[in-house]
Design a protein around this motif. Sequence first.
Motif, short mmCIF file in Angstrom:
data_model
loop_
_atom_site.label_atom_id
_atom_site.label_comp_id
_atom_site.label_asym_id
_atom_site.label_seq_id
_atom_site.Cartn_x
_atom_site.Cartn_y
_atom_site.Cartn_z
N GLU A 97 66.39 30.08 183.51
CA GLU A 97 67.36 29.29 184.28
C GLU A 97 66.77 28.84 185.61
O GLU A 97 66.95 27.70 186.03
CB GLU A 97 68.64 30.09 184.51
CG GLU A 97 69.51 30.21 183.28
CD GLU A 97 70.70 31.12 183.47
OE1 GLU A 97 70.83 31.74 184.54
OE2 GLU A 97 71.51 31.21 182.53
N ARG A 98 66.03 29.73 186.27
CA ARG A 98 65.40 29.36 187.54
C ARG A 98 64.34 28.29 187.34
O ARG A 98 64.21 27.36 188.14
CB ARG A 98 64.77 30.60 188.19
CG ARG A 98 65.80 31.52 188.75
CD ARG A 98 65.16 32.63 189.57
NE ARG A 98 66.12 33.71 189.64
CZ ARG A 98 65.84 34.98 189.40
NH1 ARG A 98 64.62 35.36 189.12
NH2 ARG A 98 66.80 35.88 189.47
N LEU A 99 63.56 28.42 186.26
CA LEU A 99 62.54 27.42 185.96
C LEU A 99 63.19 26.06 185.73
O LEU A 99 62.74 25.04 186.27
CB LEU A 99 61.72 27.83 184.74
CG LEU A 99 60.72 26.79 184.24
CD1 LEU A 99 59.63 26.56 185.28
CD2 LEU A 99 60.12 27.23 182.91
N VAL A 100 64.25 26.02 184.95
CA VAL A 100 64.95 24.76 184.67
C VAL A 100 65.48 24.15 185.97
O VAL A 100 65.32 22.95 186.21
CB VAL A 100 66.10 24.98 183.65
CG1 VAL A 100 67.01 23.77 183.59
CG2 VAL A 100 65.53 25.31 182.29
N HIS A 101 66.07 24.98 186.82
CA HIS A 101 66.62 24.49 188.09
C HIS A 101 65.50 23.88 188.95
O HIS A 101 65.67 22.79 189.50
CB HIS A 101 67.31 25.64 188.83
CG HIS A 101 67.81 25.26 190.18
ND1 HIS A 101 68.93 24.49 190.36
CD2 HIS A 101 67.32 25.52 191.42
CE1 HIS A 101 69.12 24.29 191.66
NE2 HIS A 101 68.15 24.91 192.32
#
Length: 157
Positions: free
Chosen positions: A105-109
């Motif tokens: 999720e952090r990577l996508v953000h």
Amino acid sequence: MSTYTGHPGEDLFIHPAPGLPDGLRLRDEDLQEHFSRSTGPGGQGVDTTSAKVELRFDVPDARSLSEDQRRQVEEYLSPRLHHGVLVIQAHEHRSQWENRVAARERLVHLLREALEPAPPDRWPGEPSHESDDARIASKKEHARTKALRAPVQPDEE
């Protein structure tokens, strides 16, 4: 609503967004996960399970990104990159699976932020009343200062 699909161990598809009209598919081989013991919550289980996740995304070697996208991501995330590799750690959950999801999720953000187009330049508009009043007050103060510099006229009697 989730901004991506794909479980850990699968390709990661980032849904369409500004800067990503067709979305973006990150191949699973571009994402490397390393696991270690965490210092976070978990009680005695912390000592026996490798719940901490370190997700690595090698930006220069990522075949999932086009040249323009790669350049834009490298430029935007340059303070966070170490030799071109983005490292994201997640260890706030007790479960390795939840930490893997949190890291993704952090990577996508970060990627959505990096690939978002720059905001349009502001169109010049009318000056506000306040700025006009401030400009005029400044001009009057400047005129007073100049008037004080004028030579003194002797009184004629």
